[in-house]
Scaffold this motif. Structure first.
Motif, PDB file in Angstrom:
ATOM      1  N   HIS A   1       0.821  -1.385   0.041  1.00  0.00           N
ATOM      2  CA  HIS A   1       0.090   0.070   0.010  1.00  0.00           C
ATOM      3  C   HIS A   1       1.018   1.243   0.118  1.00  0.00           C
ATOM      4  O   HIS A   1       1.530   1.757   1.114  1.00  0.00           O
ATOM      5  CB  HIS A   1      -0.871  -0.050   1.230  1.00  0.00           C
ATOM      6  CG  HIS A   1      -2.033   1.050   1.308  1.00  0.00           C
ATOM      7  ND1 HIS A   1      -3.135   1.083   2.071  1.00  0.00           N
ATOM      8  CD2 HIS A   1      -1.877   2.077   0.496  1.00  0.00           C
ATOM      9  CE1 HIS A   1      -3.876   2.080   1.688  1.00  0.00           C
ATOM     10  NE2 HIS A   1      -3.229   2.936   0.797  1.00  0.00           N
TER      11      HIS A   1
ATOM     12  N   GLU B   1      -5.551   1.718  -5.343  1.00  0.00           N
ATOM     13  CA  GLU B   1      -6.700   1.930  -4.073  1.00  0.00           C
ATOM     14  C   GLU B   1      -8.199   2.425  -4.619  1.00  0.00           C
ATOM     15  O   GLU B   1      -8.369   3.480  -4.940  1.00  0.00           O
ATOM     16  CB  GLU B   1      -6.061   2.961  -3.228  1.00  0.00           C
ATOM     17  CG  GLU B   1      -7.058   2.938  -1.753  1.00  0.00           C
ATOM     18  CD  GLU B   1      -6.188   3.671  -0.548  1.00  0.00           C
ATOM     19  OE1 GLU B   1      -5.413   4.087  -0.751  1.00  0.00           O
ATOM     20  OE2 GLU B   1      -6.817   3.706   0.221  1.00  0.00           O
TER      21      GLU B   1
ATOM     22  N   HIS C   1     -13.452   5.218   2.591  1.00  0.00           N
ATOM     23  CA  HIS C   1     -13.252   6.663   2.957  1.00  0.00           C
ATOM     24  C   HIS C   1     -14.404   7.428   3.168  1.00  0.00           C
ATOM     25  O   HIS C   1     -14.580   8.572   3.492  1.00  0.00           O
ATOM     26  CB  HIS C   1     -12.187   7.371   2.102  1.00  0.00           C
ATOM     27  CG  HIS C   1     -10.929   6.438   1.911  1.00  0.00           C
ATOM     28  ND1 HIS C   1     -10.539   6.144   0.714  1.00  0.00           N
ATOM     29  CD2 HIS C   1      -9.796   6.352   2.637  1.00  0.00           C
ATOM     30  CE1 HIS C   1      -9.321   5.884   0.602  1.00  0.00           C
ATOM     31  NE2 HIS C   1      -8.887   5.787   1.838  1.00  0.00           N
TER      32      HIS C   1
ATOM     33  N   HIS D   1      -6.646  -0.680   5.344  1.00  0.00           N
ATOM     34  CA  HIS D   1      -6.931   0.100   6.935  1.00  0.00           C
ATOM     35  C   HIS D   1      -8.570  -0.172   7.392  1.00  0.00           C
ATOM     36  O   HIS D   1      -9.376   0.533   7.569  1.00  0.00           O
ATOM     37  CB  HIS D   1      -6.935   1.681   6.829  1.00  0.00           C
ATOM     38  CG  HIS D   1      -7.209   2.304   5.766  1.00  0.00           C
ATOM     39  ND1 HIS D   1      -8.454   2.491   5.104  1.00  0.00           N
ATOM     40  CD2 HIS D   1      -6.711   3.026   4.488  1.00  0.00           C
ATOM     41  CE1 HIS D   1      -8.528   3.101   4.106  1.00  0.00           C
ATOM     42  NE2 HIS D   1      -7.455   3.508   3.574  1.00  0.00           N
TER      43      HIS D   1
ATOM     44  N   ASP E   1       1.028   2.678   3.556  1.00  0.00           N
ATOM     45  CA  ASP E   1       0.209   3.642   2.997  1.00  0.00           C
ATOM     46  C   ASP E   1       1.023   4.959   2.913  1.00  0.00           C
ATOM     47  O   ASP E   1       0.995   6.161   3.196  1.00  0.00           O
ATOM     48  CB  ASP E   1      -1.067   3.986   4.041  1.00  0.00           C
ATOM     49  CG  ASP E   1      -2.050   4.618   3.123  1.00  0.00           C
ATOM     50  OD1 ASP E   1      -1.778   5.171   1.965  1.00  0.00           O
ATOM     51  OD2 ASP E   1      -3.012   4.907   3.670  1.00  0.00           O
TER      52      ASP E   1
HETATM   53 ZN   LIG Z   1      -6.671   4.749   2.175  1.00  0.00          ZN
END
Ligand SMILES: [Zn+2]
Ligand SMILES: [Zn+2]
Length: 271
Positions: free
Chosen positions: A6, A89, A117, A161, A231
């Motif tokens: 990520h 993503e 998100h 996440h 990330d």
């Molecule tokens: Zn994210």
């Protein structure tokens, strides 16, 4: 084997940099931190091919780059013999997920990372966002319902996440949380998608890994595959705090890591 699956292909200052040279900077940091393979996962809303999906200004304003350029940069890095994978993503978009899948389908992805998100166009990880008009328990219930829907959609291979709803440290009481964790793990196991252990939460207000030990344990017990994730939005964050991610994986009983090629996952010994 240690992977970091990520990260966002950027320059040293976090600016978009879709070149193989930029990818090499990430590989250098990966090598320095003992990470064997990395996967780039740029946000799907950065690409004009997906423009029809976005109404929220935060997303539509960023939707200016070409998927072709991004893929070409990562594929060129592969040709140079670098240990990189091509990912993306992909945001949860509810009943429009199938359309988003059609738009990104023509490209040679190694894996697709799924993220929640936004809930009905309102952010989970910004303030006030969904926190402005829903109780903490409502946010958590809606958030995990969306995660399960995304997992079950077949649109993605790994969930990012996993308990992002804890980002600001707001959580429902332990009994509700445990129920949500167990139910989510059950549905994710049925879906066959993997999850990531992400060190990004350590850099957020909550100051913890995603997911928390209870949720990770619930997933590993059910045989859900695991990847590791930083990330990183800058090269120096690749593999950051992976000592903690590996410790979390081991204490949850996880002995393998999921490695992807052409959207097929396989298990390799972890470490
Ligand atoms: Zn994210
Ligand atoms: Zn990300």
């Amino acid at each position: 084997m240690i992977v970091d699956y990520h990260m966002h292909l950027r320059d040293e200052r976090g600016g978009i940099a879709f070149t193989a040279d930029a990818a090499e900077r990430f590989v250098e940091w990966a090598t320095a931190r003992g990470v064997d393979e990395i996967g780039f996962t740029e946000h799907v809303y950065y690409f004009r091919e997906t423009a029809e999906m976005w109404e929220v200004p935060y997303l539509s304003e960023r939707c200016v780059f070409d998927l072709e350029d991004y893929c070409a940069a990562v594929l060129e890095a592969k040709r140079r013999g670098l240990p990189v994978k091509l990912g993306l993503e992909v945001d949860y978009v509810g009943d429009r997920q199938g359309r988003l899948t059609e738009l990104i389908d023509p490209y040679p992805w190694d894996f697709l990372l799924g993220s929640v998100h936004w809930l009905d166009g309102v952010a989970v990880d910004m303030e006030p966002g969904v926190w402005g008009d829903s109780s903490v328990e409502e946010v958590w219930r809606r958030y995990f319902a969306a995660v399960v829907e995304l997992a079950s959609s077949g649109a993605v291979d790994v969930l990012a996440h996993l308990d992002l709803a804890k980002i600001f440290g707001r959580r429902p009481d332990a009994a509700i949380r445990s129920r949500l964790h167990e139910d989510a793990a059950e549905a994710i196991a049925d879906s066959g998608v993997a999850i990531e252990i992400s060190t990004a939460g350590l850099r957020k207000p909550v100051g913890e890994l995603y997911p928390d030990p209870e949720l990770l344990g619930a997933c590993v017990r059910r045989g859900i595959g695991v990847t590791l994730a930083s990330d990183a939005h800058e090269p120096h964050l690749v593999g950051e705090d992976f000592v903690l991610a590996l410790a979390a994986a081991r204490s949850a009983g996880c002995e393998t890591v999921t490695v992807f090629d052409a959207r097929q996952g396989r298990q390799e010994p972890l470490g």
